[in-house]
Design a protein around this motif. Structure first.
Motif, PDB file in Angstrom:
ATOM      1  N   GLY A  75      46.967  38.399  42.559  1.00  0.00           N
ATOM      2  CA  GLY A  75      47.730  37.360  43.023  1.00  0.00           C
ATOM      3  C   GLY A  75      48.298  37.647  44.204  1.00  0.00           C
ATOM      4  O   GLY A  75      48.410  36.674  45.104  1.00  0.00           O
ATOM      5  N   GLN A  76      48.950  38.832  44.357  1.00  0.00           N
ATOM      6  CA  GLN A  76      49.481  39.266  45.669  1.00  0.00           C
ATOM      7  C   GLN A  76      48.355  39.339  46.494  1.00  0.00           C
ATOM      8  O   GLN A  76      48.657  38.915  47.879  1.00  0.00           O
ATOM      9  CB  GLN A  76      50.462  40.475  45.425  1.00  0.00           C
ATOM     10  N   PHE A  80      48.693  33.976  46.358  1.00  0.00           N
ATOM     11  CA  PHE A  80      49.402  33.032  45.454  1.00  0.00           C
ATOM     12  C   PHE A  80      51.028  33.189  45.807  1.00  0.00           C
ATOM     13  O   PHE A  80      51.390  34.031  45.713  1.00  0.00           O
ATOM     14  CB  PHE A  80      49.025  33.192  44.027  1.00  0.00           C
ATOM     15  N   LYS A  81      51.466  31.751  45.837  1.00  0.00           N
ATOM     16  CA  LYS A  81      53.292  31.705  45.743  1.00  0.00           C
ATOM     17  C   LYS A  81      53.840  32.261  44.635  1.00  0.00           C
ATOM     18  O   LYS A  81      54.909  33.068  44.566  1.00  0.00           O
ATOM     19  CB  LYS A  81      53.606  30.254  46.174  1.00  0.00           C
ATOM     20  N   GLN A  82      53.183  31.958  43.439  1.00  0.00           N
ATOM     21  CA  GLN A  82      53.683  32.427  42.128  1.00  0.00           C
ATOM     22  C   GLN A  82      53.110  33.624  41.879  1.00  0.00           C
ATOM     23  O   GLN A  82      51.842  33.763  41.834  1.00  0.00           O
ATOM     24  CB  GLN A  82      53.810  31.075  40.964  1.00  0.00           C
ATOM     25  N   VAL A  83      53.825  34.438  40.905  1.00  0.00           N
ATOM     26  CA  VAL A  83      53.340  35.668  40.013  1.00  0.00           C
ATOM     27  C   VAL A  83      52.225  35.186  39.098  1.00  0.00           C
ATOM     28  O   VAL A  83      52.582  34.494  38.473  1.00  0.00           O
ATOM     29  CB  VAL A  83      54.187  36.383  39.442  1.00  0.00           C
ATOM     30  N   THR A  84      50.926  35.631  39.527  1.00  0.00           N
ATOM     31  CA  THR A  84      49.849  35.545  38.565  1.00  0.00           C
ATOM     32  C   THR A  84      50.158  36.235  37.144  1.00  0.00           C
ATOM     33  O   THR A  84      50.540  37.287  37.321  1.00  0.00           O
ATOM     34  CB  THR A  84      48.483  35.564  39.021  1.00  0.00           C
ATOM     35  N   ARG A  85      49.972  35.733  35.999  1.00  0.00           N
ATOM     36  CA  ARG A  85      50.163  36.285  34.770  1.00  0.00           C
ATOM     37  C   ARG A  85      49.132  35.648  33.804  1.00  0.00           C
ATOM     38  O   ARG A  85      48.619  34.702  33.946  1.00  0.00           O
ATOM     39  CB  ARG A  85      51.578  36.187  34.203  1.00  0.00           C
ATOM     40  N   TYR A  87      49.431  34.550  30.812  1.00  0.00           N
ATOM     41  CA  TYR A  87      49.753  33.150  30.188  1.00  0.00           C
ATOM     42  C   TYR A  87      49.223  31.965  31.096  1.00  0.00           C
ATOM     43  O   TYR A  87      48.807  31.066  30.444  1.00  0.00           O
ATOM     44  CB  TYR A  87      51.379  33.215  30.271  1.00  0.00           C
ATOM     45  N   ALA A  88      49.123  32.080  32.278  1.00  0.00           N
ATOM     46  CA  ALA A  88      48.824  30.824  33.320  1.00  0.00           C
ATOM     47  C   ALA A  88      47.073  30.873  33.108  1.00  0.00           C
ATOM     48  O   ALA A  88      46.838  29.890  33.075  1.00  0.00           O
ATOM     49  CB  ALA A  88      49.180  31.323  34.729  1.00  0.00           C
ATOM     50  N   LEU A  89      46.697  31.844  32.761  1.00  0.00           N
ATOM     51  CA  LEU A  89      45.052  31.924  32.809  1.00  0.00           C
ATOM     52  C   LEU A  89      44.819  31.270  31.438  1.00  0.00           C
ATOM     53  O   LEU A  89      43.964  30.560  31.224  1.00  0.00           O
ATOM     54  CB  LEU A  89      44.567  33.156  32.991  1.00  0.00           C
ATOM     55  N   ARG A  90      45.528  31.603  30.017  1.00  0.00           N
ATOM     56  CA  ARG A  90      45.310  31.219  28.874  1.00  0.00           C
ATOM     57  C   ARG A  90      45.667  29.751  29.038  1.00  0.00           C
ATOM     58  O   ARG A  90      44.820  28.782  28.417  1.00  0.00           O
ATOM     59  CB  ARG A  90      46.320  31.848  28.194  1.00  0.00           C
ATOM     60  N   TYR A  91      46.705  29.205  29.687  1.00  0.00           N
ATOM     61  CA  TYR A  91      47.192  28.054  29.791  1.00  0.00           C
ATOM     62  C   TYR A  91      46.132  27.140  30.535  1.00  0.00           C
ATOM     63  O   TYR A  91      45.777  25.935  29.826  1.00  0.00           O
ATOM     64  CB  TYR A  91      48.201  27.818  30.274  1.00  0.00           C
ATOM     65  N   GLY A  92      45.505  27.510  31.704  1.00  0.00           N
ATOM     66  CA  GLY A  92      44.483  26.741  32.170  1.00  0.00           C
ATOM     67  C   GLY A  92      43.281  26.752  31.747  1.00  0.00           C
ATOM     68  O   GLY A  92      42.689  25.431  31.623  1.00  0.00           O
ATOM     69  N   ALA A  93      42.989  27.899  31.096  1.00  0.00           N
ATOM     70  CA  ALA A  93      41.629  27.722  30.262  1.00  0.00           C
ATOM     71  C   ALA A  93      41.659  26.846  29.049  1.00  0.00           C
ATOM     72  O   ALA A  93      40.803  26.084  28.720  1.00  0.00           O
ATOM     73  CB  ALA A  93      41.268  29.120  29.704  1.00  0.00           C
TER      74      ALA A  93
END
Length: 129
Positions: A75-76, A80-85, A87-93
């Motif tokens: 992410g860095q 990306f403005k927000q920290v990639t984690r 959870y975001a991948l799980r939520y998006g998928a």
């Protein structure tokens, strides 16, 4: 899973073959049984440093902390403005599969593709790599 020849179907040897699998109308799922030898093998595994590079561990699972730190670095790098984690991948998928009517379940020795109509999507194919 393909490098391990994990599927009992001998003709299922590459991710590209997932896109040509057909799910019978009205069935809403396609079972992809795994070989019994894969019962105790983690799907996501750690890497090991070898004398001449890196290799995938045959039995050591990939830890959440490794995934989290790798995603944060990625992410860095990408800005990306927000920290990639994770959870975001799980939520998006999950959101994409819910909207698409497709999902992937992994339970012990069977991979199940459910809710699919026609060909299996490229997104699902990428998850299996």
């Amino acid at each position: 899973m393909f490098d391990d020849k994990a599927f009992t179907a001998l003709n299922l040897t590459s991710p590209e073959q997932l896109s040509i699998l057909e799910i019978e109308p009205g069935c809403n799922q396609l079972l992809l049984p795994l070989k019994p030898a894969m019962d105790d093998v983690p799907v996501f595994r750690s890497v090991m440093k070898m004398m001449y590079g890196w290799a995938i561990s045959p039995s050591k699972p990939l830890t959440y902390s490794v995934v989290r730190s790798s995603m944060r670095r990625l992410g860095q790098i990408t800005g990306f403005k927000q920290v990639t984690r994770p959870y975001a991948l799980r939520y998006g998928a999950g959101k994409a599969f819910n909207e698409n009517g497709q999902c992937l379940l992994y339970n012990e020795s069977v991979v199940v593709l459910t809710g699919c109509t026609g060909n299996i999507s490229e997104a699902l194919q990428n998850l299996m790599m």
